[in-house]
Design an enzyme around this catalytic site. Sequence first.
Site, short mmCIF file in Angstrom:
data_model
loop_
_atom_site.label_atom_id
_atom_site.label_comp_id
_atom_site.label_asym_id
_atom_site.label_seq_id
_atom_site.Cartn_x
_atom_site.Cartn_y
_atom_site.Cartn_z
N ASP A 42 0.86 -1.19 0.00
CA ASP A 42 0.00 0.00 0.00
C ASP A 42 0.90 1.24 0.00
OD1 ASP A 42 0.95 0.26 2.59
OD2 ASP A 42 -1.02 0.40 3.54
N CYS B 291 3.04 -3.19 4.18
CA CYS B 291 2.24 -2.02 4.58
C CYS B 291 3.09 -1.25 5.61
CB CYS B 291 0.88 -2.43 5.12
SG CYS B 291 0.93 -3.49 6.58
N THR C 208 3.13 -1.28 8.91
CA THR C 208 3.62 -2.10 10.02
C THR C 208 3.87 -3.56 9.64
OG1 THR C 208 1.35 -2.71 10.59
CG2 THR C 208 2.27 -0.76 11.70
N HIS D 264 9.05 -24.36 9.87
CA HIS D 264 8.03 -25.00 10.72
C HIS D 264 6.60 -24.77 10.24
CE1 HIS D 264 10.59 -25.48 14.64
NE2 HIS D 264 11.27 -25.81 13.56
N HIS E 263 5.33 -31.06 12.02
CA HIS E 263 4.99 -29.77 11.43
C HIS E 263 3.79 -29.89 10.49
CE1 HIS E 263 8.38 -28.12 13.36
NE2 HIS E 263 9.28 -28.77 12.64
#
Length: 165
Positions: free
Chosen positions: A21, A79, A81, A112, A148
């Site tokens: 963004d 973005c 954060t 994992h 896993h």
Amino acid sequence: MANHKRLVAEELRSHVIIAADHAGIGLKKYLVPKLVNAGYAVEDVGAVRIDPNDDYPDYAAKVARHVARDDTAVGVLICGTGAGMAMAANKIPFVRAAFCMDEFEAKMSREHNDANIITLRGRRFSKSKAWRVARIFLETPFYGEPRHVRRIKKIAKIEKARKKR
Ligand code: RB5
């Protein structure tokens, strides 16, 4: 492709689909040539310019839908954060988006969790660090160990039951 095959696929995804963004576009511009130079086939699905009114879920959905139906693709979402992109992308079935701030998180989320999208922070985060983190994510295979695979299957089970709340 059957979900099971998705879970145990160990081959690395070579096709990178990337989006950001307005808060991530600077980092995207930095990463795209690096990815191309490293040999990845890169598909940049926007944004193409800074528009403070664009919305990260639109880009997250675009990349997540692509990755969910194409087992050769891996997503990179940026973005401000990294958090909003992860939240939105993880709403799409078969997507396991991991928000990674360092090399350890990038490595573990592949080994994992078989994450198929990395989300990065475009603000207050060094671009060269972001590249190191993204690169480790892209180069690390899924371990594929039964424990896993079992855990990832449980994520898929939660996903299926999600509508029940
Ligand atoms: C946009 O200002 C910002 O909220 C967005 O890029 C992102 O950080 C959301 O998680």
